[in-house]
Design a protein around this motif. Structure first.
Motif, PDB file in Angstrom:
ATOM      1  N   SER A 150       0.853  -1.190   0.000  1.00  0.00           N
ATOM      2  CA  SER A 150       0.000   0.000   0.000  1.00  0.00           C
ATOM      3  C   SER A 150       0.891   1.243   0.000  1.00  0.00           C
ATOM      4  O   SER A 150       2.065   1.174   0.362  1.00  0.00           O
ATOM      5  N   PRO A 151       0.335   2.379  -0.383  1.00  0.00           N
ATOM      6  CA  PRO A 151       1.150   3.601  -0.388  1.00  0.00           C
ATOM      7  C   PRO A 151       1.645   3.937   1.013  1.00  0.00           C
ATOM      8  O   PRO A 151       0.997   3.643   2.020  1.00  0.00           O
ATOM      9  N   ARG A 152       2.800   4.568   1.066  1.00  0.00           N
ATOM     10  CA  ARG A 152       3.386   4.973   2.333  1.00  0.00           C
ATOM     11  C   ARG A 152       2.568   6.117   2.942  1.00  0.00           C
ATOM     12  O   ARG A 152       2.151   7.036   2.246  1.00  0.00           O
ATOM     13  N   VAL A 153       2.363   6.077   4.254  1.00  0.00           N
ATOM     14  CA  VAL A 153       1.617   7.116   4.962  1.00  0.00           C
ATOM     15  C   VAL A 153       2.584   8.231   5.320  1.00  0.00           C
ATOM     16  O   VAL A 153       3.631   7.992   5.919  1.00  0.00           O
ATOM     17  N   GLY A 154       2.247   9.473   4.942  1.00  0.00           N
ATOM     18  CA  GLY A 154       3.074  10.622   5.278  1.00  0.00           C
ATOM     19  C   GLY A 154       2.922  11.000   6.744  1.00  0.00           C
ATOM     20  O   GLY A 154       1.911  10.697   7.391  1.00  0.00           O
ATOM     21  N   ARG A 155       3.921  11.680   7.282  1.00  0.00           N
ATOM     22  CA  ARG A 155       3.914  12.058   8.702  1.00  0.00           C
ATOM     23  C   ARG A 155       2.712  12.919   9.080  1.00  0.00           C
ATOM     24  O   ARG A 155       2.190  12.823  10.173  1.00  0.00           O
ATOM     25  N   ASN A 156       2.284  13.809   8.181  1.00  0.00           N
ATOM     26  CA  ASN A 156       1.206  14.743   8.502  1.00  0.00           C
ATOM     27  C   ASN A 156      -0.171  14.287   8.019  1.00  0.00           C
ATOM     28  O   ASN A 156      -1.139  15.029   8.107  1.00  0.00           O
ATOM     29  N   GLU A 157      -0.250  13.060   7.543  1.00  0.00           N
ATOM     30  CA  GLU A 157      -1.540  12.522   7.093  1.00  0.00           C
ATOM     31  C   GLU A 157      -2.266  11.888   8.269  1.00  0.00           C
ATOM     32  O   GLU A 157      -1.652  11.522   9.279  1.00  0.00           O
ATOM     33  N   PRO A 158      -3.588  11.731   8.149  1.00  0.00           N
ATOM     34  CA  PRO A 158      -4.342  11.066   9.222  1.00  0.00           C
ATOM     35  C   PRO A 158      -3.837   9.637   9.414  1.00  0.00           C
ATOM     36  O   PRO A 158      -3.502   8.948   8.460  1.00  0.00           O
ATOM     37  N   CYS A 159      -3.780   9.202  10.649  1.00  0.00           N
ATOM     38  CA  CYS A 159      -3.299   7.856  10.962  1.00  0.00           C
ATOM     39  C   CYS A 159      -4.279   6.824  10.405  1.00  0.00           C
ATOM     40  O   CYS A 159      -5.496   6.945  10.581  1.00  0.00           O
ATOM     41  N   PRO A 160      -3.790   5.777   9.734  1.00  0.00           N
ATOM     42  CA  PRO A 160      -4.673   4.769   9.155  1.00  0.00           C
ATOM     43  C   PRO A 160      -5.400   3.922  10.209  1.00  0.00           C
ATOM     44  O   PRO A 160      -6.354   3.210   9.882  1.00  0.00           O
ATOM     45  N   CYS A 161      -5.038   4.040  11.496  1.00  0.00           N
ATOM     46  CA  CYS A 161      -5.713   3.242  12.529  1.00  0.00           C
ATOM     47  C   CYS A 161      -7.100   3.802  12.852  1.00  0.00           C
ATOM     48  O   CYS A 161      -7.883   3.153  13.541  1.00  0.00           O
ATOM     49  N   GLY A 162      -7.379   5.047  12.356  1.00  0.00           N
ATOM     50  CA  GLY A 162      -8.704   5.629  12.577  1.00  0.00           C
ATOM     51  C   GLY A 162      -8.822   6.457  13.837  1.00  0.00           C
ATOM     52  O   GLY A 162      -9.925   6.837  14.227  1.00  0.00           O
ATOM     53  N   SER A 163      -7.751   6.795  14.500  1.00  0.00           N
ATOM     54  CA  SER A 163      -7.795   7.546  15.754  1.00  0.00           C
ATOM     55  C   SER A 163      -8.171   9.017  15.551  1.00  0.00           C
ATOM     56  O   SER A 163      -8.569   9.685  16.497  1.00  0.00           O
ATOM     57  N   GLY A 164      -8.002   9.530  14.321  1.00  0.00           N
ATOM     58  CA  GLY A 164      -8.253  10.936  14.057  1.00  0.00           C
ATOM     59  C   GLY A 164      -7.025  11.797  14.266  1.00  0.00           C
ATOM     60  O   GLY A 164      -7.046  12.992  13.974  1.00  0.00           O
ATOM     61  N   LYS A 165      -5.951  11.222  14.786  1.00  0.00           N
ATOM     62  CA  LYS A 165      -4.710  11.973  15.004  1.00  0.00           C
ATOM     63  C   LYS A 165      -3.845  11.884  13.741  1.00  0.00           C
ATOM     64  O   LYS A 165      -4.046  11.023  12.894  1.00  0.00           O
ATOM     65  N   LYS A 166      -2.863  12.801  13.655  1.00  0.00           N
ATOM     66  CA  LYS A 166      -1.881  12.699  12.584  1.00  0.00           C
ATOM     67  C   LYS A 166      -1.032  11.455  12.840  1.00  0.00           C
ATOM     68  O   LYS A 166      -0.787  11.081  13.993  1.00  0.00           O
ATOM     69  N   TYR A 167      -0.565  10.862  11.759  1.00  0.00           N
ATOM     70  CA  TYR A 167       0.245   9.644  11.831  1.00  0.00           C
ATOM     71  C   TYR A 167       1.458   9.846  12.744  1.00  0.00           C
ATOM     72  O   TYR A 167       1.777   8.998  13.563  1.00  0.00           O
ATOM     73  N   LYS A 168       2.147  11.007  12.645  1.00  0.00           N
ATOM     74  CA  LYS A 168       3.362  11.236  13.425  1.00  0.00           C
ATOM     75  C   LYS A 168       3.092  11.295  14.921  1.00  0.00           C
ATOM     76  O   LYS A 168       3.963  11.066  15.727  1.00  0.00           O
TER      77      LYS A 168
END
Length: 163
Positions: free
Chosen positions: A140-158
């Protein structure tokens, strides 16, 4: 050439093994003979042979000085041939092998499935697929640091799973 054992690991004297091929690369009867002679050329620092035994269509950017810049810094310690095809009658072949060497005090291994072709009755090294160095590909595409976390928490990935 002398009567010492051939570096290719055949157990034969150099004069009865790779020596004649190093003098005349056209004398290699099979891809395996040429590949063993190419390994021996690395050991004996016969860099012109390595260029000469490479298919003319694949020599761009390859020269004796470029080969020496890398090969001249290592101590070659052995060769293992895992498989070799074809026999002496086909025009294409492959040799799967591992070349063992030491560089900067560290033992290493170079594994390759090398391709050979016969042109006008003469075998040439074409190229090879290096083993153990396959590129890692993400599903799958790499998740960027400032993108929404794919876990669904609503927080930024970083600030979530990337922390």
């Amino acid at each position: 050439m002398d009567d010492r054992q051939c570096p290719c690991g055949s157990g034969k004297d150099l004069t009865d093994c790779c020596g004649p091929v190093l003098k005349d690369s056209a004398s290699a009867r099979t891809p395996e003979e040429l590949m063993r002679a190419r390994y021996t050329a690395h050991v004996l620092k016969e860099y012109d042979f390595l260029v000469e035994s490479m298919h003319p269509g694949h020599r761009a950017g390859v020269g004796a000085k470029e080969t020496e810049a890398w090969s001249g810094k290592v101590q070659w310690s052995g060769l293992e041939v895992f498989s070799a095809t074809p026999g002496a009658t086909d025009d294409e072949g492959e040799v799967s092998f591992a070349a063992h060497f030491n560089v900067n005090g560290e033992d290493r291994e170079f594994r390759e499935d090398a391709r050979f072709t016969r042109t006008d009755g003469r075998w040439y090294y074409v190229d090879g697929k290096v083993r153990g160095h396959e590129t890692y590909r993400r599903e799958s595409p790499r998740v960027g640091r400032n993108e929404p976390c794919p876990c669904g928490s609503g927080k930024k990935y970083k600030k979530c799973c990337g922390a």
